[in-house]
Design a protein around this motif. Structure first.
Motif, PDB file in Angstrom:
ATOM      1  N   GLY A 140      -0.092  -0.982 -52.047  1.00 63.75           N
ATOM      2  CA  GLY A 140       0.866  -0.516 -53.043  1.00 63.75           C
ATOM      3  C   GLY A 140       1.414  -1.600 -53.945  1.00 63.75           C
ATOM      4  N   LEU A 141       2.565  -1.306 -54.530  1.00 58.44           N
ATOM      5  CA  LEU A 141       3.313  -2.249 -55.364  1.00 58.44           C
ATOM      6  C   LEU A 141       4.552  -2.675 -54.581  1.00 58.44           C
ATOM      7  N   TYR A 142       4.771  -3.963 -54.473  1.00 57.27           N
ATOM      8  CA  TYR A 142       5.827  -4.471 -53.614  1.00 57.27           C
ATOM      9  C   TYR A 142       6.701  -5.488 -54.329  1.00 57.27           C
ATOM     10  N   ARG A 143       7.893  -5.699 -53.742  1.00 61.52           N
ATOM     11  CA  ARG A 143       8.775  -6.761 -54.203  1.00 61.52           C
ATOM     12  C   ARG A 143       8.934  -7.852 -53.155  1.00 61.52           C
ATOM     13  N   GLU A 144       8.438  -7.621 -51.952  1.00 62.69           N
ATOM     14  CA  GLU A 144       8.499  -8.611 -50.879  1.00 62.69           C
ATOM     15  C   GLU A 144       7.087  -8.975 -50.452  1.00 62.69           C
ATOM     16  N   TYR A 145       6.874 -10.306 -50.274  1.00 62.63           N
ATOM     17  CA  TYR A 145       5.541 -10.806 -49.996  1.00 62.63           C
ATOM     18  C   TYR A 145       5.556 -11.798 -48.829  1.00 62.63           C
ATOM     19  N   ASP A 146       4.381 -11.984 -48.244  1.00 60.53           N
ATOM     20  CA  ASP A 146       4.252 -12.828 -47.063  1.00 60.53           C
ATOM     21  C   ASP A 146       3.656 -14.193 -47.362  1.00 60.53           C
ATOM     22  N   TYR A 147       2.819 -14.291 -48.372  1.00 60.87           N
ATOM     23  CA  TYR A 147       2.094 -15.524 -48.660  1.00 60.87           C
ATOM     24  C   TYR A 147       2.431 -15.982 -50.078  1.00 60.87           C
ATOM     25  N   TRP A 148       2.578 -17.298 -50.202  1.00 64.20           N
ATOM     26  CA  TRP A 148       3.021 -17.871 -51.467  1.00 64.20           C
ATOM     27  C   TRP A 148       2.188 -19.096 -51.832  1.00 64.20           C
ATOM     28  N   GLY A 149       1.982 -19.259 -53.137  1.00 69.19           N
ATOM     29  CA  GLY A 149       1.379 -20.477 -53.619  1.00 69.19           C
ATOM     30  C   GLY A 149       2.423 -21.563 -53.803  1.00 69.19           C
ATOM     31  N   GLN A 150       1.977 -22.709 -54.275  1.00 65.01           N
ATOM     32  CA  GLN A 150       2.870 -23.860 -54.457  1.00 65.01           C
ATOM     33  C   GLN A 150       3.627 -23.819 -55.772  1.00 65.01           C
ATOM     34  N   GLY A 151       3.161 -22.999 -56.697  1.00 67.23           N
ATOM     35  CA  GLY A 151       3.853 -22.862 -57.959  1.00 67.23           C
ATOM     36  C   GLY A 151       3.249 -23.703 -59.074  1.00 67.23           C
TER      37      GLY A 151
END
Length: 121
Positions: free
Chosen positions: A103-114
């Motif tokens: 789906g479409l979410y506002r909370e995530y588990d994995y992140w990049g460094q930016g």
């Protein structure tokens, strides 16, 4: 474990365009929903855009609606954020994010460094 690497940030002038890209590895990409967030100096990280597993569903923050477009390529394991008509208030570190789901979410588990985006006036 999903790994995310962003690219494409830089210094641009107001009104310019920029395209951010995020390369994902470590999972079956089409099983993951993707998103973009940003964090401006002195502010909390904020939602920018989200895309569902197929790319058929998208959502945007009101501040970028009509100027930014999120897309994904499941054959290349990438998600992109096309940013048009950039404004100085778009200056921030932009983060790619993912989570298992369709789906479409506002909370995530994995992140990049930016990746840093700076828009001069």
């Amino acid at each position: 474990q999903v790994q995310l690497v962003e690219s494409g940030g830089g210094l641009v002038q107001a009104g310019d365009s920029l395209r951010l890209s995020c390369a994902a590895s470590g999972g079956t990409f089409s099983n993951y929903a993707m998103g973009w967030f940003r964090q401006a100096p002195g502010k909390e990280r904020a939602f920018v855009a989200a895309i569902n597993w197929s790319g058929g569903g998208r959502s945007y923050a009101d501040s970028v609606k009509g100027r930014f477009a999120i897309s994904r390529n499941n054959s290349k394991n990438t998600v992109a954020l096309q940013m048009n008509n950039l404004k100085p208030e778009d200056t921030a570190v932009y983060y790619c994010a993912s989570r298992f789901g369709t789906g479409l979410y506002r909370e995530y588990d994995y992140w990049g460094q930016g990746t840093q985006v700076t828009v001069s006036s």
